[in-house]
Design an enzyme around this catalytic site. Sequence first.
Site, mmCIF file in Angstrom:
data_model
loop_
_atom_site.group_PDB
_atom_site.id
_atom_site.type_symbol
_atom_site.label_atom_id
_atom_site.label_comp_id
_atom_site.label_asym_id
_atom_site.label_seq_id
_atom_site.Cartn_x
_atom_site.Cartn_y
_atom_site.Cartn_z
ATOM 1 N N CYS A 43 -1.888 9.601 2.669
ATOM 2 C CA CYS A 43 -1.754 8.782 1.275
ATOM 3 C C CYS A 43 -2.800 9.191 0.503
ATOM 4 O O CYS A 43 -2.562 9.319 -0.843
ATOM 5 C CB CYS A 43 -1.628 7.293 1.566
ATOM 6 S SG CYS A 43 -3.145 6.648 2.288
ATOM 7 N N GLU A 54 0.856 -1.271 0.065
ATOM 8 C CA GLU A 54 -0.090 -0.129 -0.012
ATOM 9 C C GLU A 54 1.141 1.182 0.104
ATOM 10 O O GLU A 54 1.588 1.422 0.918
ATOM 11 C CB GLU A 54 -0.819 0.136 1.117
ATOM 12 C CG GLU A 54 -1.944 -1.474 1.218
ATOM 13 C CD GLU A 54 -3.241 -1.001 1.903
ATOM 14 O OE1 GLU A 54 -3.153 -0.325 2.979
ATOM 15 O OE2 GLU A 54 -4.149 -1.687 1.333
HETATM 16 P P1 NAD Z 1 8.420 4.361 4.187
HETATM 17 O O1 NAD Z 1 8.629 3.801 3.184
HETATM 18 O O2 NAD Z 1 9.730 5.313 4.470
HETATM 19 O O3 NAD Z 1 8.714 3.610 5.335
HETATM 20 C C1 NAD Z 1 7.700 2.431 5.736
HETATM 21 C C2 NAD Z 1 8.066 1.388 6.752
HETATM 22 O O4 NAD Z 1 9.169 0.649 5.807
HETATM 23 C C3 NAD Z 1 8.706 1.797 7.676
HETATM 24 O O5 NAD Z 1 8.433 0.911 8.632
HETATM 25 C C4 NAD Z 1 10.466 1.862 7.638
HETATM 26 O O6 NAD Z 1 11.168 1.439 8.611
HETATM 27 C C5 NAD Z 1 10.395 0.262 6.558
HETATM 28 N N1 NAD Z 1 11.519 0.254 5.808
HETATM 29 C C6 NAD Z 1 12.271 1.037 5.283
HETATM 30 N N2 NAD Z 1 13.121 0.600 4.417
HETATM 31 C C7 NAD Z 1 12.962 -0.617 4.532
HETATM 32 C C8 NAD Z 1 13.591 -1.776 3.906
HETATM 33 N N3 NAD Z 1 14.569 -1.702 3.018
HETATM 34 N N4 NAD Z 1 13.131 -3.047 4.058
HETATM 35 C C9 NAD Z 1 11.991 -3.180 4.695
HETATM 36 N N5 NAD Z 1 11.369 -2.301 5.547
HETATM 37 C C10 NAD Z 1 11.786 -0.785 5.232
HETATM 38 O O7 NAD Z 1 7.259 5.190 4.234
HETATM 39 P P2 NAD Z 1 6.908 6.271 5.604
HETATM 40 O O8 NAD Z 1 7.494 7.669 5.681
HETATM 41 O O9 NAD Z 1 6.774 5.611 6.964
HETATM 42 O O10 NAD Z 1 5.293 6.430 5.071
HETATM 43 C C11 NAD Z 1 4.964 7.392 4.017
HETATM 44 C C12 NAD Z 1 4.496 6.814 2.530
HETATM 45 O O11 NAD Z 1 3.506 5.895 2.903
HETATM 46 C C13 NAD Z 1 3.715 7.647 1.891
HETATM 47 O O12 NAD Z 1 4.325 7.437 0.382
HETATM 48 C C14 NAD Z 1 2.364 7.531 1.939
HETATM 49 O O13 NAD Z 1 1.675 7.653 0.571
HETATM 50 C C15 NAD Z 1 2.629 5.983 2.093
HETATM 51 N N6 NAD Z 1 1.233 5.550 2.640
HETATM 52 C C16 NAD Z 1 0.327 4.593 1.935
HETATM 53 C C17 NAD Z 1 -0.743 4.287 2.409
HETATM 54 C C18 NAD Z 1 -1.795 3.351 1.740
HETATM 55 O O14 NAD Z 1 -2.768 2.827 2.289
HETATM 56 N N7 NAD Z 1 -1.565 3.397 0.274
HETATM 57 C C19 NAD Z 1 -1.290 4.455 3.772
HETATM 58 C C20 NAD Z 1 -0.336 5.420 4.409
HETATM 59 C C21 NAD Z 1 0.914 5.989 3.980
#
Ligand code: NAD
Length: 468
Positions: free
Chosen positions: A276, A242
């Site tokens: 998001c 997502e």
């Molecule tokens: P992010 O991708 O920076 O981090 C998300 C998670 O991934 C964190 O827990 C992080 O520690 C982990 N992570 C980072 N690198 C990783 C790796 N290499 N392997 C495994 N895990 C890893 O995102 P964020 O800043 O937490 O969230 C913001 C983003 O999320 C925005 O783009 C937003 O649009 C999206 N979002 C989408 C939805 C949806 O339902 N589509 C909902 C909420 C947020």
Amino acid sequence: MAHIEPHCPTIDRMSTLTITNPATGAPLAEVPIDDAAAIGVKAHAARSAQPAWAARPLAERVDIIRRFRAAIVRELETLATTLTQEVGKPIAQSRNELNGLLGRLDFFIAHAADALADETVHDEGGMRERISHVPLGLVANISAWNYPWFVSCNVVVPALIAGNAVLYKPSEYATLSGEHLVRLLYEAGVPNTVLALVVGGGATGAALLDQRVDGVFFTGSHATGMRIARALEGRLVKLQLELGGKDPTYVRADADPKAAAESLADGAMYNSGQSCCSVERIYVHQSVYDAFVEHFLTTVDGMRVGDPMDDATYIGAIARAPQLDVLDAQVADAKAKGASLRRGGHRLANQAYAPTVFTEVDHTMDLMREESFGPVIGIQKVKSDAEAVALMNDTRYGLTAGVYTKDETAAREVLNRVNAGSVYWNCCDRVSPRLPWSGVGDSGIGLTLSTHGIRAFTRTKAWHLRQP
Ligand code: NAD
């Protein structure tokens, strides 16, 4: 702040995560990070505990979620305060998130039995055909910080109800809320082997993927989603992503410009634009453009920026400091390409960003193409529905899209042609537990919420039963 003790005392701790308040810079907590060995111990315990959990009657697992819901009501003020302190979300919006969560939990509680019930699809001549929905097994949830309660519970709760064990890694920016979530589920009756909190940042998330899991459910950025997809390459593991969006809305010629402007300003700026499904770009028919822009600016001028702990604050802190650079870069790029800056365009104290409105924008600008994830919006004038639809679809994302118009038939025509997981008529920035939440293109794969989002944590098993 009390931290949850690991359920295995032999867990080896690598280092700690320092959690700070983004609005004040004040340190909130030091939390031990789970290293690969610690994650391995938790994964092993969870996998071993899963069959007994799945064997418990569904009604027992649902009752646990009922108790979890009651605990959220009881502790709502504490949970909201933690959320505001660690992500900078205005306190009123933190309360809204937790109150909104209750409706999602009610949906899961009410619909789990139907969604997971066996189905007889054929019964004739001694031959019966049935479908059952069996848990995936051990699933990993790697989660985002912007709505930590919503996005975590969209996965953790139905996954547990469906009989899975869960390794849950909250965002490093929302770890304290993740700790509360796990604590309350333990107190409600989830065994501490069945659900495990995994603490850390990206490296911890990557280490989690090294475990033998049966499903990976991720919420976060497109860039990280792609890294996860690559890390799972060659493994037949169910993957849901997502991801982000660049959600467009079109205001048609027959729309009420004031009502549309007030609704869309909220959709663009709520949660300081860090949703998001935030409205990220707006197309307005030329006949209502000036009136719309005027009302939009008036609405934005009424938004209070300030201390996230103040009840009256509407725009709080940007949770991740590096995002300020993204917003500055989009502002500079739009200005350099001839956009007209009507409000904001700069940083404020306490890691906040001024609500920013551009007009005279076009699709050469990053502002109209790349996710802003902040209180920044571009408003573009269009001449027709066809032009609006073409621009709305000129994106690699496809999370949500909307149209404001008095004409439902016209709305359906526009929304039929737009590539998005969710479409809105005269509303925006809205998620319903009754409807599936999904994305098209770079907004992801799979879905959560609705009865489909309960079954997402199962695999369907086919039964061919011949009566002897
Ligand atoms: P992010 O991708 O920076 O981090 C998300 C998670 O991934 C964190 O827990 C992080 O520690 C982990 N992570 C980072 N690198 C990783 C790796 N290499 N392997 C495994 N895990 C890893 O995102 P964020 O800043 O937490 O969230 C913001 C983003 O999320 C925005 O783009 C937003 O649009 C999206 N979002 C989408 C939805 C949806 O339902 N589509 C909902 C909420 C947020």
